[in-house]
Design an enzyme around this catalytic site. Sequence first.
Site, PDB file in Angstrom:
ATOM      1  N   ASP A  13     -17.302  51.838   1.470  1.00 21.94           N
ATOM      2  CA  ASP A  13     -17.776  50.573   0.610  1.00 21.94           C
ATOM      3  C   ASP A  13     -16.500  49.701  -0.110  1.00 21.94           C
ATOM      4  O   ASP A  13     -17.280  49.646  -1.400  1.00 21.94           O
ATOM      5  CB  ASP A  13     -18.257  51.104  -0.679  1.00 21.94           C
ATOM      6  CG  ASP A  13     -19.659  52.069   0.227  1.00 21.94           C
ATOM      7  OD1 ASP A  13     -20.271  51.025   0.913  1.00 21.94           O
ATOM      8  OD2 ASP A  13     -20.596  52.585  -0.743  1.00 21.94           O
ATOM      9  N   LYS A  16     -15.154  46.379   3.337  1.00 21.48           N
ATOM     10  CA  LYS A  16     -15.149  45.784   4.393  1.00 21.48           C
ATOM     11  C   LYS A  16     -15.733  44.650   4.873  1.00 21.48           C
ATOM     12  O   LYS A  16     -15.024  43.849   6.129  1.00 21.48           O
ATOM     13  CB  LYS A  16     -15.533  46.791   5.760  1.00 21.48           C
ATOM     14  CG  LYS A  16     -14.241  48.236   5.453  1.00 21.48           C
ATOM     15  CD  LYS A  16     -15.117  49.825   6.334  1.00 21.48           C
ATOM     16  CE  LYS A  16     -16.374  50.081   5.979  1.00 21.48           C
ATOM     17  NZ  LYS A  16     -16.682  50.509   4.476  1.00 21.48           N
ATOM     18  N   GLY A  40     -23.529  49.301   4.845  1.00 19.40           N
ATOM     19  CA  GLY A  40     -23.712  48.284   4.645  1.00 19.40           C
ATOM     20  C   GLY A  40     -22.443  47.624   3.845  1.00 19.40           C
ATOM     21  O   GLY A  40     -22.075  48.014   3.350  1.00 19.40           O
ATOM     22  N   HIS A  41     -22.651  46.981   4.786  1.00 18.77           N
ATOM     23  CA  HIS A  41     -21.695  46.000   4.957  1.00 18.77           C
ATOM     24  C   HIS A  41     -22.317  44.454   3.697  1.00 18.77           C
ATOM     25  O   HIS A  41     -22.882  43.208   4.706  1.00 18.77           O
ATOM     26  CB  HIS A  41     -20.453  45.562   6.043  1.00 18.77           C
ATOM     27  CG  HIS A  41     -20.015  46.653   6.394  1.00 18.77           C
ATOM     28  ND1 HIS A  41     -19.913  46.772   7.511  1.00 18.77           N
ATOM     29  CD2 HIS A  41     -20.141  47.907   6.338  1.00 18.77           C
ATOM     30  CE1 HIS A  41     -19.182  47.876   8.316  1.00 18.77           C
ATOM     31  NE2 HIS A  41     -19.417  48.912   6.863  1.00 18.77           N
ATOM     32  N   GLN A 222     -18.117  53.119   7.281  1.00 13.38           N
ATOM     33  CA  GLN A 222     -17.834  54.394   6.520  1.00 13.38           C
ATOM     34  C   GLN A 222     -15.783  54.356   6.229  1.00 13.38           C
ATOM     35  O   GLN A 222     -15.904  52.952   6.328  1.00 13.38           O
ATOM     36  CB  GLN A 222     -17.912  55.565   6.861  1.00 13.38           C
ATOM     37  CG  GLN A 222     -19.583  55.757   7.452  1.00 13.38           C
ATOM     38  CD  GLN A 222     -19.927  55.277   8.802  1.00 13.38           C
ATOM     39  OE1 GLN A 222     -20.356  55.012   9.633  1.00 13.38           O
ATOM     40  NE2 GLN A 222     -21.583  53.752   8.125  1.00 13.38           N
TER      41      GLN A 222
HETATM   42  P1  GDP Z   1     -18.612  48.166   2.928  1.00 13.45           P
HETATM   43  O1  GDP Z   1     -19.409  48.386   3.114  1.00 13.45           O
HETATM   44  O2  GDP Z   1     -16.573  48.498   2.854  1.00 13.45           O
HETATM   45  O3  GDP Z   1     -18.223  46.552   3.383  1.00 13.45           O
HETATM   46  O4  GDP Z   1     -18.777  47.656   0.786  1.00 13.45           O
HETATM   47  P2  GDP Z   1     -19.861  47.573   0.605  1.00 13.45           P
HETATM   48  O5  GDP Z   1     -20.223  45.862   0.566  1.00 13.45           O
HETATM   49  O6  GDP Z   1     -21.161  48.747   0.439  1.00 13.45           O
HETATM   50  O7  GDP Z   1     -19.530  46.851  -1.341  1.00 13.45           O
HETATM   51  C1  GDP Z   1     -18.309  46.728  -1.681  1.00 13.45           C
HETATM   52  C2  GDP Z   1     -19.349  46.103  -2.859  1.00 13.45           C
HETATM   53  O8  GDP Z   1     -18.431  45.418  -3.330  1.00 13.45           O
HETATM   54  C3  GDP Z   1     -20.232  44.964  -2.519  1.00 13.45           C
HETATM   55  O9  GDP Z   1     -21.587  44.874  -2.887  1.00 13.45           O
HETATM   56  C4  GDP Z   1     -19.468  43.530  -2.557  1.00 13.45           C
HETATM   57  O10 GDP Z   1     -20.221  42.774  -2.578  1.00 13.45           O
HETATM   58  C5  GDP Z   1     -18.500  43.893  -3.532  1.00 13.45           C
HETATM   59  N1  GDP Z   1     -17.142  43.497  -3.425  1.00 13.45           N
HETATM   60  C6  GDP Z   1     -16.089  43.161  -2.288  1.00 13.45           C
HETATM   61  N2  GDP Z   1     -15.142  42.993  -2.920  1.00 13.45           N
HETATM   62  C7  GDP Z   1     -15.444  42.230  -3.866  1.00 13.45           C
HETATM   63  C8  GDP Z   1     -13.799  42.144  -5.023  1.00 13.45           C
HETATM   64  O11 GDP Z   1     -12.833  41.648  -4.454  1.00 13.45           O
HETATM   65  N3  GDP Z   1     -14.414  42.306  -5.801  1.00 13.45           N
HETATM   66  C9  GDP Z   1     -16.448  42.405  -6.671  1.00 13.45           C
HETATM   67  N4  GDP Z   1     -16.430  42.617  -7.753  1.00 13.45           N
HETATM   68  N5  GDP Z   1     -16.852  43.317  -5.905  1.00 13.45           N
HETATM   69  C10 GDP Z   1     -16.198  42.576  -4.662  1.00 13.45           C
HETATM   70  P1  IMO Z   2     -19.772  51.895   4.480  1.00  7.49           P
HETATM   71  O1  IMO Z   2     -19.418  51.428   6.141  1.00  7.49           O
HETATM   72  C1  IMO Z   2     -20.219  54.363   1.815  1.00  7.49           C
HETATM   73  C2  IMO Z   2     -21.985  58.608   3.193  1.00  7.49           C
HETATM   74  C3  IMO Z   2     -22.893  59.218   3.221  1.00  7.49           C
HETATM   75  C4  IMO Z   2     -23.045  60.777   2.842  1.00  7.49           C
HETATM   76  C5  IMO Z   2     -21.954  61.200   3.992  1.00  7.49           C
HETATM   77  C6  IMO Z   2     -23.282  61.417   5.195  1.00  7.49           C
HETATM   78  O2  IMO Z   2     -21.056  51.023   3.954  1.00  7.49           O
HETATM   79  O3  IMO Z   2     -18.709  52.078   3.750  1.00  7.49           O
HETATM   80  P2  IMO Z   2     -24.990  60.452   7.002  1.00  7.49           P
HETATM   81  O4  IMO Z   2     -25.683  58.537   6.855  1.00  7.49           O
HETATM   82  O5  IMO Z   2     -23.475  59.056   7.897  1.00  7.49           O
HETATM   83  O6  IMO Z   2     -25.036  60.984   7.606  1.00  7.49           O
HETATM   84  O7  IMO Z   2     -24.005  60.471   5.569  1.00  7.49           O
HETATM   85  O8  IMO Z   2     -21.146  59.982   4.000  1.00  7.49           O
HETATM   86  N1  IMO Z   2     -21.586  57.106   4.184  1.00  7.49           N
HETATM   87  C7  IMO Z   2     -21.453  56.172   3.297  1.00  7.49           C
HETATM   88  N2  IMO Z   2     -20.721  55.924   1.914  1.00  7.49           N
HETATM   89  N3  IMO Z   2     -20.133  54.141   2.729  1.00  7.49           N
HETATM   90  C8  IMO Z   2     -20.959  54.121   3.870  1.00  7.49           C
HETATM   91  O9  IMO Z   2     -21.264  53.156   4.659  1.00  7.49           O
HETATM   92  C9  IMO Z   2     -21.440  55.548   4.076  1.00  7.49           C
HETATM   93  N4  IMO Z   2     -21.483  55.746   5.546  1.00  7.49           N
HETATM   94  C10 IMO Z   2     -22.378  57.474   5.442  1.00  7.49           C
HETATM   95  O10 IMO Z   2     -23.571  58.737   1.176  1.00  7.49           O
HETATM   96  O11 IMO Z   2     -22.036  61.185   2.163  1.00  7.49           O
HETATM   97 MG    MG Z   3     -20.942  49.832   2.126  1.00  4.86          MG
END
Ligand code: GDP
Ligand code: IMO
Ligand code: MG
Length: 420
Positions: A13, A16, A40-41, A222
């Site tokens: 998270d 990415k 979840g991107h 991840q």
């Molecule tokens: P990922 O899994 O690495 O793609 O990240 P996620 O999408 O799960 O979580 C990142 C969260 O932060 C999402 O809700 C994005 O919309 C938000 N986000 C990404 N970059 C920024 C930033 O620079 N500032 C803020 N406030 N939110 C951001």
């Molecule tokens: P993105 O790509 C954050 C965590 C789960 C759990 C562990 C194992 O959005 O960054 P799994 O379902 O893979 O067996 O879970 O890994 N986890 C993540 N945490 N971002 C993710 O993906 C994750 N994918 C798995 O919460 O602790």
């Molecule tokens: Mg994510």
Amino acid sequence: MKIDILLGLQWGDEGKGKIVDAISPDYDIIARFQGGPNAGHSLEFNNVKHVLHLIPSGIFHKDKINIIGNGVVIDPAVFKKEIETLGLPVEELVKRLIISARANLILPGHRILDAAYEFSMGNTKIGSTLKGIGPAYTDKIARKGLRAGEILRSDFNDLYTCHLNEHLMILKNYGFKYDLSEYEAGWFEGIETLKKFRIVNTEYLINDLVAGGKKMLAEGAQGTMLDIDFGSYPYVTSSNTVSAGACTGLGISPKKVGEVFGIFKAYCTRVGSGPFPTELNDSTGDRLRDTGREYGSTTGRPRRCGWLDIPALRYAIMINGVTKLFMTKSDVMSGFTEIKVCTSYKSGNKEFNEIPFDNMKVEPVYTELPGWQEDISNIRDFEKLPLNLKKYIKFIEDQTGIPITLVSVGPDREETILRV
Ligand code: GDP
Ligand code: IMO
Ligand code: MG
């Protein structure tokens, strides 16, 4: 032509999805190499937020090829839902998205097994996203997987039944209640959606395109601290999230890798169980969660929040061979008088930098830096960032030895500062 990799350096998270979308115009191909619907991107443009699970984050850019590589595990039901929520016609999507015939499928039995295993672990559960990731990779490694290329076989339904029976046999040992029909109908519908797409030997496609001068970005899922080998085992995911995973998950030689972009948040978050030395179980942690809207993109669970962890960052940089750092969510840190950064660990009276393999409890040793008060979300020029944020960036660069070349100041693709 070299292949660049973008991957997470923390516990996932890191942002990415947002950054891959923002830099996609520089590439011809965007490819996912591991993970599956546990990812979840999120990305935002034109005031709309999209959350992708299986589909690479370059999908909204016309004329880009998006590839789901052999290292990914695909749940057809999730795939169908995602295709339907993108807001793009399927006829357009089939031009933009190609799937590896070697990618393993997540079967309904895998999802149920994931839940049964977690249920049986009580207090020691991993905190899995319950998407069937662990059991699907288990079957892959045990050489019992069903792969995307097999969906066109005339005996596909028989193959499916063989796998299902095996899963049902294992489930007998778990006293876990489940409803298979809840998953099965959607899964078979998803198989029909998958059939509309090109399912090919993507390793040939990628190598041919790259040899012909096309530029590829490999998108990790991840983060390094969730890697099956180098993460905080057993509280990890079931794939290699590190740069080496891009080679095995796409069929590319390490010699073809160019830049390795390591992405990290200006602080740390973790969702699920497992060690987190800098975790803040106090009002500061709550503030980071509220301001940063730190709730899981896949499960909606509140993310655990804490200060930046430099020893973990250095470890991730070492394992991945990071060439450039990208820092996200700097805007969330605005308004703190003081910011703490963990620069080493201690246990008893011993201070050290290495992450213990057995996740022995370590305490963070902090350095305090002055915060900045300004709202930075409208800044697009690195030089205009507050002085104390620039000092924070310099501090991280000095501690890691790697330049921070991109700073993200908001969730929208426009809220991105490239340092020139
Ligand atoms: P990922 O899994 O690495 O793609 O990240 P996620 O999408 O799960 O979580 C990142 C969260 O932060 C999402 O809700 C994005 O919309 C938000 N986000 C990404 N970059 C920024 C930033 O620079 N500032 C803020 N406030 N939110 C951001
Ligand atoms: P993105 O790509 C954050 C965590 C789960 C759990 C562990 C194992 O959005 O960054 P799994 O379902 O893979 O067996 O879970 O890994 N986890 C993540 N945490 N971002 C993710 O993906 C994750 N994918 C798995 O919460 O602790
Ligand atoms: Mg994510």
